[in-house]
Design an enzyme around this catalytic site. Sequence first.
Site, mmCIF file in Angstrom:
data_model
loop_
_atom_site.group_PDB
_atom_site.id
_atom_site.type_symbol
_atom_site.label_atom_id
_atom_site.label_comp_id
_atom_site.label_asym_id
_atom_site.label_seq_id
_atom_site.Cartn_x
_atom_site.Cartn_y
_atom_site.Cartn_z
ATOM 1 N N TYR A 152 -13.499 8.750 -27.206
ATOM 2 C CA TYR A 152 -14.818 8.545 -26.579
ATOM 3 C C TYR A 152 -15.345 7.162 -26.960
ATOM 4 O O TYR A 152 -15.755 6.372 -26.102
ATOM 5 C CB TYR A 152 -15.814 9.639 -27.004
ATOM 6 C CG TYR A 152 -17.196 9.374 -26.439
ATOM 7 C CD1 TYR A 152 -17.427 9.446 -25.062
ATOM 8 C CD2 TYR A 152 -18.256 8.999 -27.266
ATOM 9 C CE1 TYR A 152 -18.687 9.170 -24.528
ATOM 10 C CE2 TYR A 152 -19.516 8.714 -26.743
ATOM 11 C CZ TYR A 152 -19.725 8.800 -25.369
ATOM 12 O OH TYR A 152 -20.961 8.505 -24.840
ATOM 13 N N PRO A 182 -27.359 3.713 -25.785
ATOM 14 C CA PRO A 182 -28.255 4.650 -26.461
ATOM 15 C C PRO A 182 -27.594 5.332 -27.657
ATOM 16 O O PRO A 182 -26.373 5.517 -27.694
ATOM 17 C CB PRO A 182 -28.575 5.700 -25.383
ATOM 18 C CG PRO A 182 -27.983 5.183 -24.105
ATOM 19 C CD PRO A 182 -26.872 4.256 -24.496
ATOM 20 N N GLY A 183 -28.457 5.721 -28.606
ATOM 21 C CA GLY A 183 -28.051 6.661 -29.651
ATOM 22 C C GLY A 183 -28.212 8.069 -29.094
ATOM 23 O O GLY A 183 -27.971 8.301 -27.910
HETATM 24 P P1 NDP Z 1 -25.058 14.556 -18.896
HETATM 25 O O1 NDP Z 1 -23.901 15.448 -19.181
HETATM 26 O O2 NDP Z 1 -26.410 15.161 -18.845
HETATM 27 O O3 NDP Z 1 -24.797 13.741 -17.541
HETATM 28 C C1 NDP Z 1 -23.547 13.218 -17.227
HETATM 29 C C2 NDP Z 1 -23.498 12.885 -15.749
HETATM 30 O O4 NDP Z 1 -22.193 12.341 -15.460
HETATM 31 C C3 NDP Z 1 -23.682 14.103 -14.886
HETATM 32 O O5 NDP Z 1 -24.581 13.801 -13.844
HETATM 33 C C4 NDP Z 1 -22.299 14.357 -14.306
HETATM 34 O O6 NDP Z 1 -22.402 14.843 -12.980
HETATM 35 C C5 NDP Z 1 -21.698 12.954 -14.293
HETATM 36 N N1 NDP Z 1 -20.224 13.016 -14.297
HETATM 37 C C6 NDP Z 1 -19.431 13.450 -15.285
HETATM 38 N N2 NDP Z 1 -18.147 13.453 -14.889
HETATM 39 C C7 NDP Z 1 -18.141 12.982 -13.618
HETATM 40 C C8 NDP Z 1 -17.123 12.764 -12.659
HETATM 41 N N3 NDP Z 1 -15.833 13.012 -12.931
HETATM 42 N N4 NDP Z 1 -17.462 12.294 -11.444
HETATM 43 C C9 NDP Z 1 -18.761 12.036 -11.154
HETATM 44 N N5 NDP Z 1 -19.772 12.225 -12.010
HETATM 45 C C10 NDP Z 1 -19.464 12.708 -13.232
HETATM 46 O O7 NDP Z 1 -25.011 13.428 -20.030
HETATM 47 P P2 NDP Z 1 -25.858 12.087 -20.261
HETATM 48 O O8 NDP Z 1 -26.945 11.961 -19.295
HETATM 49 O O9 NDP Z 1 -26.181 12.039 -21.685
HETATM 50 O O10 NDP Z 1 -24.731 11.006 -19.987
HETATM 51 C C11 NDP Z 1 -24.906 9.880 -19.156
HETATM 52 C C12 NDP Z 1 -24.206 8.690 -19.791
HETATM 53 O O11 NDP Z 1 -24.845 8.361 -21.015
HETATM 54 C C13 NDP Z 1 -22.728 8.916 -20.128
HETATM 55 O O12 NDP Z 1 -22.001 7.772 -19.777
HETATM 56 C C14 NDP Z 1 -22.751 9.093 -21.651
HETATM 57 O O13 NDP Z 1 -21.543 8.714 -22.230
HETATM 58 C C15 NDP Z 1 -23.874 8.149 -22.017
HETATM 59 N N6 NDP Z 1 -24.497 8.350 -23.305
HETATM 60 C C16 NDP Z 1 -25.086 9.547 -23.639
HETATM 61 C C17 NDP Z 1 -25.680 9.689 -24.878
HETATM 62 C C18 NDP Z 1 -26.295 10.986 -25.317
HETATM 63 O O14 NDP Z 1 -26.533 11.158 -26.524
HETATM 64 N N7 NDP Z 1 -26.596 11.912 -24.418
HETATM 65 C C19 NDP Z 1 -25.756 8.582 -25.822
HETATM 66 C C20 NDP Z 1 -25.104 7.377 -25.380
HETATM 67 C C21 NDP Z 1 -24.527 7.265 -24.170
HETATM 68 P P3 NDP Z 1 -21.521 16.020 -12.341
HETATM 69 O O15 NDP Z 1 -21.099 16.933 -13.457
HETATM 70 O O16 NDP Z 1 -22.415 16.649 -11.330
HETATM 71 O O17 NDP Z 1 -20.389 15.286 -11.717
HETATM 72 C C1 8X3 Z 2 -23.206 9.478 -27.281
HETATM 73 C C2 8X3 Z 2 -23.703 9.214 -28.639
HETATM 74 O O1 8X3 Z 2 -23.047 9.146 -31.044
HETATM 75 O O2 8X3 Z 2 -22.978 11.290 -29.932
HETATM 76 O O3 8X3 Z 2 -22.670 8.330 -26.714
HETATM 77 O O4 8X3 Z 2 -21.295 9.640 -29.506
HETATM 78 S S1 8X3 Z 2 -22.687 9.861 -29.820
#
Ligand code: NDP
Ligand code: 8X3
Length: 251
Positions: A152, A182-183
């Site tokens: 990841y 983001p964290g």
């Molecule tokens: P969620 O799981 O709430 O949202 C993830 C989104 O990605 C969903 O809308 C999902 O839509 C979409 N997605 C996943 N796989 C696919 C695919 N194969 N095709 C199209 N869409 C896809 O998580 P977050 O909102 O937290 O995540 C958003 C981003 O933020 C990610 O890149 C994550 O790595 C990043 N992030 C998150 C953090 C956290 O702590 N939450 C911290 C740092 C970064 P669907 O399933 O409908 O396809």
């Molecule tokens: C998501 C944040 O620290 O859980 O990108 O991997 S962490």
Amino acid sequence: MDKEIVLITGATSGIGEATAELLAENRYRLIIAGRRNDRLDELKNHIGKLTYVHTLNFDIRHRDEVDRAIDSLPPEWQDVDILVNNAGLAAGLDHFHESDIDDWEQMIDTNLKGLLYISRKITPRMVERGTGHVINIGSIAGREMYEKGNVYSATKHAVEALSRGMKMDMLNDGIRVSTISPGLVDTEFSLVRFKGDGERAKEPYRGMRPLSGRDVAEAILFMITRPPHVNINDLLIMPTAQAAAVMVHRE
Ligand code: NDP
Ligand code: 8X3
């Protein structure tokens, strides 16, 4: 003049959904994308009262689906001004030598290859028009490693590197490129990482206040509302109770 067109991947939950809501409140025209069509429809019904919304239902891991989806855009939606590369996930949390290789494939295919496919499809028209903004959602995990974060983290380090490379390669074309890292954010991220295990999914947020999707959305809005000569290259955003990937103050 109509507000810019913003394409948000992963708009069906978490950061992407919150960004769609906030940008709709600010009257941007929105293309919302994801695999869960019912959620796209629901979101469109909700924010469609505020702005123009177009939905795109595809799996970003499949290049042909990405191509087809973008090719299907009606003429009035084809000039995407801002691409928010948000779709992504962590699958599993295991030591390297015990990890499920299918989890690795899913993360690489989504976080890295999916981001590449859609960016490669959208950016040529931006370059042609001499304007555009790509915002890549990285992570604190793209800045530092933590135990069991292996692949990841590697995908998010790659996103960070690609952002810098994209900025260089489209420097002469007036394209802005930003990363936001983001964290801990309270979304479905943890539930997805732990494959539906709700109890385990709560653990990262135990005794602390994480960011909300809206907090991250507000930072994205800040990035896209800078004047055209200003590029926020990189923005690291964490909860007050977090100092590093695995350094969290818990009550
Ligand atoms: P969620 O799981 O709430 O949202 C993830 C989104 O990605 C969903 O809308 C999902 O839509 C979409 N997605 C996943 N796989 C696919 C695919 N194969 N095709 C199209 N869409 C896809 O998580 P977050 O909102 O937290 O995540 C958003 C981003 O933020 C990610 O890149 C994550 O790595 C990043 N992030 C998150 C953090 C956290 O702590 N939450 C911290 C740092 C970064 P669907 O399933 O409908 O396809
Ligand atoms: C998501 C944040 O620290 O859980 O990108 O991997 S962490």
